[in-house]
Structure formats: structure tokens, C-alpha cells
Design a protein around this motif. Structure first.
Motif: not given
Lengths: 354, 168
Positions: A185, A322-323, A325-326, A329, A334-335, A339, B119, B146-147, B150-151, B153, B157, B162
Motif C-alpha cells: 500500500v 493500521y489506522i 494504512r486504512r 486506502i 479504495l475503501s 472512523p 509491485l 491490498i484493500v 487491510i480491511e 486487519e 484492531v 476502538f
């Protein structure tokens, strides 16, 4: 450096050339990148506080060196930018196994009581603080970085058109040096950023991470800009993307009274530098990439030196990565983004809960 | 058989930290570290419960996309790139039945590294091939993976962190 009272007392007595009495030694609980220690002392009847900065035992999460941070304070001491006075650098093995530097402490606090309280009665305070911070950022961006030799430590883009490309390449080089595993990514995001790179309005000294929690305020005056480890030379828009909380989006009775757009308009009115909201969003993506590089470095310290790494490095190496990377994308379309509440929680501390 | 599971133990350890240890701490650094410890314990619990399957699914998807990249290079006559990707695929360990979480992670690491480098090689071809349908298809397949990764993951998490208070 071993931060026992007796050691520091011996060291400062030697360094200052006069006897001093240490009255308190306290590690600052905030901050993730490096260790900060507050040393209270009695210097011939005068109470003083010195700030010691050193890397974490398992290494800083920053891709830049402690020396660069010291260098920033030293050079900024020759400008109008409010910073604590840096006193000395120490790497003598007779005193310490890891380098540290010492600076004076500026009276004030990182916390701004009421600033995060959503009660509209604090809106005026929020706007006042925001303008104060932005006016100090303008000072940073007007620094004669070439004349003062900041380019001896910070890499320099070729010109305005190169600022974004230079910063992307620098970030990717730093990431490649520390990454713990493949993370495609980052390659996708770097390519996207190169395709969408805006030209900078000027080539400026930039602070890096800034805003709430990063500066010292006394009342509504910003008395010291702190945390210079992410400083760079490039597009001043980056500093608006790296700003924490200090351009809050405020709406009252259906009317927008403050926010990032108003902040960059105010900035232009005092600095003459035009920054676009699109450029700020662009550098927001780069910021996420930089945080991923830090997360990877923290993760490596956790894996390779668990006996001396700090628990906060384990957190930086997991959730923070992680946050971001989110966020990447999402920026690529892509996503969904993470939040907003989760992003806010990253800055939350037990001292300043949301 | 020990009927108290690892996750049962983590839950009681966390509850003890919250009710017995935390109130006794007056030092801010200690309380801050404890807040982080509690979040990470929770993360460990969620990972014990779910990460094995998440990684197995991801490794399967990684092998599929790496094979697609190999096919793309084969069709394009990119011998060096084809060799690099097939060699990496062959060298990656395969987690057998009963593999530990750490063993599955080692496989994931090898496959992710292969995708990262694959890649990077494809990106170098973008100038010449960026508009070719086959190139666009393989790049889209990588992005889709990739998406998904990560989703997935996020499934580990989000429930661990959260809405659970300050991390530090």
C-alpha cells in the motif's frame, strides 16, 4: 544517561562548573518519539528547570536523529520563532552511553484548558489559539533557512515544483530502511502522490507535527514551539496537514465560524503565502505514510529488543500503523476511512481524555 | 485438560489490572503504561481468537495474486521478473495443518515481501505499459488484495482498541 538524582547532580555540577542541587527528576509522561526528562535544580539559591532529551532505549520511532533535533533548536535560537534555548549536546562516553541534549524549560503547558471542551463558550478561545498558532507557523515558514544553514541537516528540494516529489521520495527511503515486512500500500500511495503532486507556493522551513500537544502555551500565547523532530524543508502546506486540532471546524447556528479553510485564509492574510485546501489534503496522505514509517520502526524495536523497548512502541507498531494504512486506502478511493472517533482516540491521553 | 483458556486468562488479568493494580498507582507514567498494557492485552486476546483464520485467508489470497503476477510476466516475456516472483513463491514456507500462529505469520511475511517487490517491479513498467489492459488488470488485482488485507486487519484492531479509552 542514567537519570538518577546523584548522577545528574554530578553531571550538571561538572558541566556548569559550579555546585548545583537537584530537587526533582521526572520523566514527562507524554510523547512517544523520545524520552523527555524535567530536572528541577537549585542553582546557587535560584530555582531552575532543565529539560533533557534522549532517545528511547530501543531507539527513537523517528527516522531522523536526535542530533538533528538538537540542531533545529540551536539554529532556531537565531530566529524569531519562539523556542526553548538549547544549552548543550552531550555524547561523552564518560557520562552517557547514549547521546542527549539539554535545553531550558519555558514556563507554560502543552495543555490549553477548555480548548477541547465542545461547549460553544470556548469557541472564541479556540479561534484565538488557532490564530496565535498560525501566526507562529508563519514565522517558521519565513525563516531564512538557507542563510541560517538549516540545509546542513535537512535535505532540500530542487524548487517549488519538486517539494512534494522530494518529500515523497524522502519518506519512502526512510520507510524502506525500517519496514518490517512488505507493505505494497505504501508503493501504491507513493505512486498516487507523485501523480497528484501540487507545486509549492514557496520552499520553506516546515515544522512537521505541530499543534495541540506539541507546543507550549502560556495563557493564549504560544511561548515555545516544541517537537522539531519532523522538521523539513518544503511546502508550507505540509504543516497544515500535520497540525493537531488547532484549526478546529466550528459551526454555530448553521454558520461556519472557523475551520481549515478559514485558517489558511488567515495565514495568507498575515504571511502572503497562498495555501490550498487540496494541498493540505495531499500532505495529509503523506503524513499517514510518515506515521507508517514510524510505526514500522517502533514495531521493529518491539520485535528485536523486547527487553528494553517501551510498551508505547508496541502500540505505535500496531494500532497506529493500521489506522494510517486504512487512511491510505481511503485516500486512494479504495475503501472507507477509519472512523473519526478512532483518529481522535489516538491523541487521547489519560491526562487529557476526550 | 486445562479448561481455563488463554483468552479466559487474559480477561481476568485485564480485570485484575483494572480493579486491583490501577487504583494503587499514583505515578502518571505508570498509569499511562498500564493503559497501554491493557489495550495490548485486549489486542492479544482478539488475535488469539481470530488472527489464525485471517492470516490463512490472506496467505491464500496472496498466493493467488502472486501467481497472477507470474502469469502476467510470463505472457509479457519478462523472464527476469517471472523468475523473481516464482522463486519467491517457491521459497515461501507453507503452513501445514496445525501450524502455530507464528509459523503462519512467517509465511505471511514472505508472501507480503514477494508482493511488495513484485509491485515495485510492475511500477517501473508503468511508463511503457500503463495503458495496456493486461497491465491495468494486474494492478487492479493487487489493489483489491491490498484493500482486502487491510480491511481484514481492521477485524483484529477495531474490536481491540476502538472506543476503549486513552491508549496512553
Amino acid at each position: 544517561m542514567d537519570f538518577r538524582t546523584e548522577t545528574i547532580q554530578r553531571y550538571l555540577t561538572h558541566k556548569l562548573g559550579r555546585p548545583v542541587m537537584i530537587t526533582s527528576v521526572e520523566r514527562f509522561s507524554r510523547g512517544t518519539s523520545r524520552q523527555t526528562w524535567f530536572i528541577d535544580l537549585d542553582d546557587n539559591g535560584r530555582a531552575d528547570t532543565l529539560v533533557f532529551r534522549t532517545d528511547l532505549a530501543a531507539g527513537s520511532i523517528e527516522p531522523t536523529s536526535l542530533y538533528q533535533e538538537y540542531f533545529m533548536y540551536e539554529r532556531l535560537g537565531h530566529t524569531d520563532v519562539p523556542v526553548a534555548k538549547v544549552l548543550f549536546w552531550e555524547d561523552d562516553p564518560a557520562w552517557t552511553s547514549a547521546p542527549f541534549y539539554v535545553r531550558s524549560k519555558v514556563e507554560g503547558s502543552w495543555n490549553i484548558p477548555g480548548f477541547l471542551d465542545p461547549d460553544p463558550k470556548y469557541d472564541d478561545l479556540r479561534i484565538t489559539i488557532s490564530k496565535e498558532h498560525i501566526s507562529k507557523l508563519a514565522l517558521v515558514h519565513k525563516v531564512d533557512w538557507k542563510g541560517l544553514g538549516f540545509d546542513r541537516q535537512l535535505s532540500v528540494p530542487k524548487d517549488e515544483a519538486d517539494c512534494a516529489h522530494h518529500y515523497i521520495d524522502l519518506t519512502m527511503a526512510q520507510f524502506e530502511e525500517v519496514r518490517g515486512s512488505g507493505m505494497p500500500v505504501m508503493l501504491e500511495a507513493a505512486e498516487w502522490l507523485h501523480d497528484n503532486a501540487p507545486p509549492a507556493p514557496c520552499v520553506s522551513l516546515c515544522k512537521g507535527t505541530n499543534g495541540f500537544g506539541e507546543e507550549v502555551f502560556n495563557g493564549t500565547t504560544l511561548v515555545a514551539m516544541s517537537d522539531w523532530e519532523e522538521a523539513s524543508i518544503g511546502d508550507p502546506a505540509a504543516d497544515f496537514a500535520f497540525m493537531q486540532y488547532l484549526a478546529p471546524e466550528l459551526e454555530r447556528d448553521g454558520r461556519k465560524i472557523w475551520g481549515m479553510q478559514q485558517a489558511i485564509e488567515y495565514y495568507r492574510s498575515i504571511s502572503g503565502i497562498p495555501i490550498t485546501i487540496e494541498a493540505v489534503r495531499f500532505y495529509g496522505v503523506l503524513r499517514a505514510m510518515r506515521l507508517i514509517a514510524m510505526s514500522e520502526k517502533a514495531g521493529t524495536a518491539t520485535r528485536e529488543q523486547p527487553a528494553i523497548a517501551e510498551i508505547r512502541q508496541a502500540w505505535t507498531g500496531t494500532e497506529v500503523g493500521y489506522i494510517c494504512r486504512r487512511a491510505l486506502i481511503a485516500a486512494l478511493g479504495l475503501s472507507d476511512p477509519p472512523p473519526a472517533s478512532a483518529l481522535a482516540e489516538l491523541h487521547e491521553t489519560i491526562e487529557a481524555p476526550l | 485438560m486445562i479448561t481455563v483458556s488463554a483468552t479466559d486468562l487474559l480477561k481476568i488479568v485485564d480485570a485484575t489490572l483494572a480493579t486491583k493494580v490501577e487504583p494503587s498507582l499514583s505515578d502518571l507514567n505508570g498509569r499511562s503504561a498500564l493503559a497501554t498494557v491493557r489495550h495490548l492485552l485486549n489486542f492479544v486476546r482478539v488475535r488469539i481468537e481470530r488472527e489464525g483464520q485471517v492470516l490463512l485467508d490472506d496467505n491464500k489470497g496472496l498466493r493467488e495474486v502472486l501467481e497472477q503476477i507470474a502469469e502476467y510476466h510470463h505472457a509479457g516475456g519478462d523472464t527476469g521478473d517471472w523468475t523473481a516472483i516464482t522463486t519467491a513463491l517457491a521459497a515461501a514456507p507453507i503452513s501445514g495443518a496445525g501450524a502455530s500462529l507464528d509459523e503462519i505469520s512467517v509465511e505471511a511475511k514472505a508472501l507480503r515481501e514477494a508482493l511488495h517487490k513484485g509491485l515495485a517491479r510492475l511500477q517501473k513498467m508503468r511508463g511503457q505499459r500503463g495503458n495496456e489492459p493486461a497491465y491495468r488488470t494486474i494492478r487492479a488485482a493487487i489493489r483489491a488484495h491490498i484493500v482486502k488485507q487491510i480491511e481484514a486487519e481492521g477485524e483484529l484492531v477495531a474490536p481491540a482498541f476502538f472506543g476503549r479509552g486513552p491508549r496512553r
